[in-house]
Motif scaffolding. Structure first.
Motif, PDB file in Angstrom:
ATOM      1  N   UNK A   1       1.036  -1.202   0.283  1.00  0.00           N
ATOM      2  CA  UNK A   1      -0.030  -0.058  -0.031  1.00  0.00           C
ATOM      3  C   UNK A   1       0.935   1.326   0.130  1.00  0.00           C
ATOM      4  N   UNK A   2       0.316   2.321  -0.372  1.00  0.00           N
ATOM      5  CA  UNK A   2       1.092   3.474  -0.407  1.00  0.00           C
ATOM      6  C   UNK A   2       0.273   4.763   0.140  1.00  0.00           C
ATOM      7  N   UNK A   3       1.006   5.762   0.442  1.00  0.00           N
ATOM      8  CA  UNK A   3       0.089   6.768   1.164  1.00  0.00           C
ATOM      9  C   UNK A   3       0.792   8.267   0.838  1.00  0.00           C
ATOM     10  N   UNK A   4       0.293   9.249   0.379  1.00  0.00           N
ATOM     11  CA  UNK A   4       0.911  10.438   0.233  1.00  0.00           C
ATOM     12  C   UNK A   4      -0.001  11.547   0.781  1.00  0.00           C
ATOM     13  N   UNK A   5       0.504  12.430   1.367  1.00  0.00           N
ATOM     14  CA  UNK A   5       0.050  13.754   2.173  1.00  0.00           C
ATOM     15  C   UNK A   5       0.542  14.988   1.033  1.00  0.00           C
ATOM     16  N   UNK A   6      -0.413  15.782   0.553  1.00  0.00           N
ATOM     17  CA  UNK A   6      -0.007  16.878  -0.245  1.00  0.00           C
ATOM     18  C   UNK A   6      -0.736  18.089   0.301  1.00  0.00           C
ATOM     19  N   UNK A   7      -0.350  19.386  -0.006  1.00  0.00           N
ATOM     20  CA  UNK A   7      -0.925  20.590  -0.109  1.00  0.00           C
ATOM     21  C   UNK A   7      -1.704  20.424  -1.499  1.00  0.00           C
ATOM     22  N   UNK A   8      -2.752  21.453  -1.567  1.00  0.00           N
ATOM     23  CA  UNK A   8      -3.436  21.502  -2.830  1.00  0.00           C
ATOM     24  C   UNK A   8      -3.202  22.721  -3.098  1.00  0.00           C
ATOM     25  N   UNK A   9      -3.308  22.825  -4.777  1.00  0.00           N
ATOM     26  CA  UNK A   9      -2.906  24.072  -5.283  1.00  0.00           C
ATOM     27  C   UNK A   9      -4.014  24.514  -6.582  1.00  0.00           C
ATOM     28  N   UNK A  10      -4.800  23.665  -6.975  1.00  0.00           N
ATOM     29  CA  UNK A  10      -5.884  23.829  -7.872  1.00  0.00           C
ATOM     30  C   UNK A  10      -7.327  23.064  -7.372  1.00  0.00           C
ATOM     31  N   UNK A  11      -8.347  23.569  -7.667  1.00  0.00           N
ATOM     32  CA  UNK A  11      -9.534  22.914  -7.435  1.00  0.00           C
ATOM     33  C   UNK A  11      -9.549  21.537  -8.387  1.00  0.00           C
TER      34      UNK A  11
END
Lengths: 165, 135
Positions: free
Chosen positions: B55-65
């Motif tokens: 399994x894999x997991x990623x956390x990101x900020x969001x820049x575009x709707x």
């Protein structure tokens, strides 16, 4: 990167809600898919295979209870509504990117759907503002919001969303 | 000894690094079965790995709707997407370096959270369940 305050939850008992959850602090959309291992003897190798067998989502959030002339208003006016919605009442919701005064002018719909309010907690503690938090459990499909149309970020002709309903 | 900084190890979808990522993790599991029998001397178990999963997991900020909508589209499709990881560098640290340890496979988006908090940047958390082998 965009700040969370520009994303607002609109909620009502009728389709295409225009009432925004006011004085909101936090809000999160959480989707979850149930996966089931689907590998069989026909599957080559040791790696397990999976498929999605179910999906669900919920929206949770919190906000402040504020007063106006000693009458509870939104969070508050909305909160009054929310209290009445803790029952088997289908609610329509949408999450929109907003701008303008009070961050309530819709720029773009992100997601929408229907759901039922499954929890509401009001917290009043000495030394803190009175706050509430809620959970809206999705009913049916999580839908994609409508595409950006006549409204464009920075030049919105949309009317301000009314406070509560 | 060369160390890989956390920012240079990224999760990729269809070969492209998840933008504005802050954290990623990969979990590989050997599903073990105790195959000790009465013939086994002593009290210890003897584990046999009968299958593997990841399994894999990623956390990101969001820049575009559009990123948010793309996630909902992927989730609703309930179909596997190509996920991989690699060492990255170059522009915005997003260029896959084709490292010897890179891996890729198909995975289902089985959990996501979009967090919209006041006075905070919009954040996304995505979890993928691998389906089938890594290569």
């Amino acid at each position: 990167m965009q700040k969370g305050q520009y994303y607002r939850l609109f909620l009502a008992t009728t389709a295409n809600p225009t009432a925004v959850i006011a004085a909101a602090k936090q809000m999160a959309l959480h989707g979850s898919a149930q996966t089931e291992e689907s590998s069989t003897k026909d599957t080559t190798g040791d790696a397990q295979e999976y498929e999605v067998t179910g999906q669900s989502y919920d929206i949770s959030g919190s906000g402040l209870v504020i007063t106006d002339n000693d009458t509870l208003l939104t969070g508050a006016k909305s909160l009054n509504d929310l209290e009445g919605w803790i029952k088997d009442q289908l609610l329509y919701w949408k999450i929109c990117l907003c701008e303008g005064t009070n961050n309530r002018t819709v720029v773009e719909e992100i997601a929408k759907g229907t759901g039922k309010l499954t929890s509401l907690q009001i917290q009043a503690q000495n030394g803190s503002n009175t706050s509430y938090n809620y959970t809206l459990t999705g009913y049916g499909a999580l839908q994609l919001g409508a595409n950006r149309s006549v409204q464009t970020r920075g030049r919105s002709a949309a009317a301000e969303a009314p406070e509560g309903e | 000894m060369s160390k890989i900084k956390g920012k240079n190890f990224r999760l990729l979808q269809a070969g492209a690094a998840f933008p504005e990522a802050t954290n990623c993790s990969i979990s590989l599991t050997g599903n073990a079965e105790d195959t000790s029998t009465k013939d086994t001397e002593g009290l210890y178990s003897q584990q046999t790995i009968t299958s593997t999963s990841w399994s894999a997991q990623v956390d990101t900020y969001q820049s575009e709707p559009s990123q948010l909508k793309a996630i909902i589209t992927t989730f609703n499709a309930a179909a596997a997407v190509g996920i991989g990881w690699d060492q990255t560098g170059g522009a915005q640290n997003r260029v896959a370096q084709n490292a010897s340890f890179k891996r890729s496979g198909n995975a289902l988006l089985n959990d996501f959270t979009m967090t919209f908090n006041d006075r905070e940047t919009v954040q996304l958390s995505l979890q993928f369940q691998g389906t089938g082998a890594l290569s």
